[in-house]
Write an enzyme that holds these catalytic residues in place. Structure first.
Site, PDB file in Angstrom:
ATOM      1  N   SER A 173       1.110  -1.100  -0.105  1.00  0.00           N
ATOM      2  CA  SER A 173       0.383   0.408   0.070  1.00  0.00           C
ATOM      3  C   SER A 173       1.201   1.361   0.245  1.00  0.00           C
ATOM      4  CB  SER A 173      -1.053  -0.069   0.870  1.00  0.00           C
ATOM      5  OG  SER A 173      -2.357   0.829   1.160  1.00  0.00           O
ATOM      6  N   ASP A 298      -9.961  -2.864  -5.809  1.00  0.00           N
ATOM      7  CA  ASP A 298      -9.424  -2.382  -5.053  1.00  0.00           C
ATOM      8  C   ASP A 298     -10.588  -0.900  -3.928  1.00  0.00           C
ATOM      9  OD1 ASP A 298      -7.708  -0.681  -2.901  1.00  0.00           O
ATOM     10  OD2 ASP A 298      -5.990  -1.435  -3.334  1.00  0.00           O
ATOM     11  N   HIS A 326      -8.733  -4.784  -1.345  1.00  0.00           N
ATOM     12  CA  HIS A 326      -7.441  -3.982  -0.358  1.00  0.00           C
ATOM     13  C   HIS A 326      -6.238  -4.716   0.138  1.00  0.00           C
ATOM     14  CE1 HIS A 326      -4.694  -0.543  -0.599  1.00  0.00           C
ATOM     15  NE2 HIS A 326      -4.621  -0.503   1.176  1.00  0.00           N
TER      16      HIS A 326
END
Length: 360
Positions: A173, A298, A326
């Site tokens: 991320s 996502d 995600h």
């Protein structure tokens, strides 16, 4: 030692363990400068349909024992510090792990990757971004999506300690955004042999807008709560040039980044920060063998955030899946026996015999 991967996971041609549902799928065609379309071998668990369940399940239900780690504190030239956590040294390649926003060793993906990579014969080093190791950092500044300086510091230390070892890097991320930006800023680097970036917010402006809509607002609220808490913690011992009374009224990332992140880190407002810190413009420069794993559903961004084929550097392999959420990517036939594909895919990529080592 990296060959120990084969002892941990029996991989078929798909990159999934043999015998798994996903391992029986057709072999995907890796996207290297190809069209923007799903091509990943990942198949989501039938009992976790949709991006929200894929995202939330590992956060809520993945329970693992904490790995045994040794902490080292690195004093920085600016008077601050960062803490790094080392797994046991088994003589294998080094993997530097970069966590996500307000992440830590307690993040579900961090624990899972450390266990998987150590079983594969790697020495894992977790970089705790400033203020994320359980102790507030000393300076008013913290870390942000485009801050590559501390990564560079840690990589130089790893090279100094182990000049003969291969070094790999994994970013999750926010950590993936930082990693891709660093690789793009340093296209000729020979420190990192291979890299993997997962669920990257390539375009911060697009991600910020997406997180203001629908169910994604829950993820925004969760992370803003942590950001406000860490900001107040720093303010207890460092004078911050911001109005702390306004923290509780910041309800979006754009507000927080405009009033906190940007002024603390030298940006001229939120738009300047998002433009300069987004990794997407840097990806075209990447020459290091780099795998990017991303799900088109996502909930932290929309598909138009994903770089197109002409934006991929010569070292980049982009694997897209239609589903996965995600940092989710949960597969498996049985609900009580989930498979965490990120762990398995990362190990498979690092041991792939067809990949050229970048700094041998």
């Amino acid at each position: 030692p990296i060959a120990k991967i084969a002892e941990s996971f029996d991989y078929g041609a798909t990159g999934w363990p043999a015998g798994s549902a996903a391992g029986q799928q057709a072999v995907p065609v890796p996207l290297v400068g190809g069209a923007l379309k799903p091509d990943s071998a990942f198949r989501p668990a039938w009992w976790l349909p949709g991006p929200q369940l894929q995202t939330q399940f590992p956060q809520l239900f993945r329970k693992q024992r904490q790995p045994l780690l040794t902490r080292e504190r690195i004093e920085l030239d600016d008077g601050d510090f960062i803490d790094i956590d080392w797994s046991a040294d088994n003589g294998g390649p080094i993997v530097l792990l970069l966590h996500g926003l307000e992440g830590s060793i307690h993040s579900h993906y961090a624990t899972g990757l450390i266990h998987s990579l150590t079983r594969c014969g790697c020495l894992v080093v977790l970089l705790n971004f400033r203020g994320c190791s359980g102790e507030s950092n000393r300076l008013p500044r913290s870390y942000h999506c485009g801050d590559t300086g501390d990564v560079d510091t840690v990589l130089r230390r790893l090279v100094n300690l182990y000049p003969q070892r291969l070094i790999y890097t994994v970013g999750i991320s926010l950590g993936g955004n930082v990693l891709l930006k660093w690789l793009g800023e340093n296209p000729e680097q020979t420190t990192v042999s291979k890299a993997v970036a997962v669920s990257v917010p390539f375009s911060l402006d697009i991600a910020a807008h997406r997180l203001e809509r629908g169910f994604s607002r829950l993820y925004q609220a969760q992370r803003l709560y942590k950001l406000r808490r860490s900001t107040r913690s720093r303010a207890a011992h460092a004078a911050l040039p911001i109005d702390l009374d306004r923290l509780s009224r910041m309800k979006s990332f754009r507000q927080f980044d405009d009033q906190v992140t940007a002024p603390l880190h030298g940006f001229d407002g939120v738009d300047d920060y998002y433009r300069r810190a987004s990794s997407r413009p840097f990806i075209k420069n990447i020459r290091t063998p780099t795998l990017i794993l991303h799900a088109l559903d996502d909930p932290f961004m929309t598909p138009d955030a994903v770089p197109e084929d002409n934006e991929l550097g010569p070292g980049v392999q982009l694997e897209l899946s239609a589903a996965g959420g995600h940092v989710g990517f949960v597969g498996g036939i049985l609900p009580w026996k989930p498979r965490y594909w990120i762990d398995e895919r990362v190990c498979a990529y690092f041991q792939a015999p067809g990949l050229k080592q970048h700094n041998t």
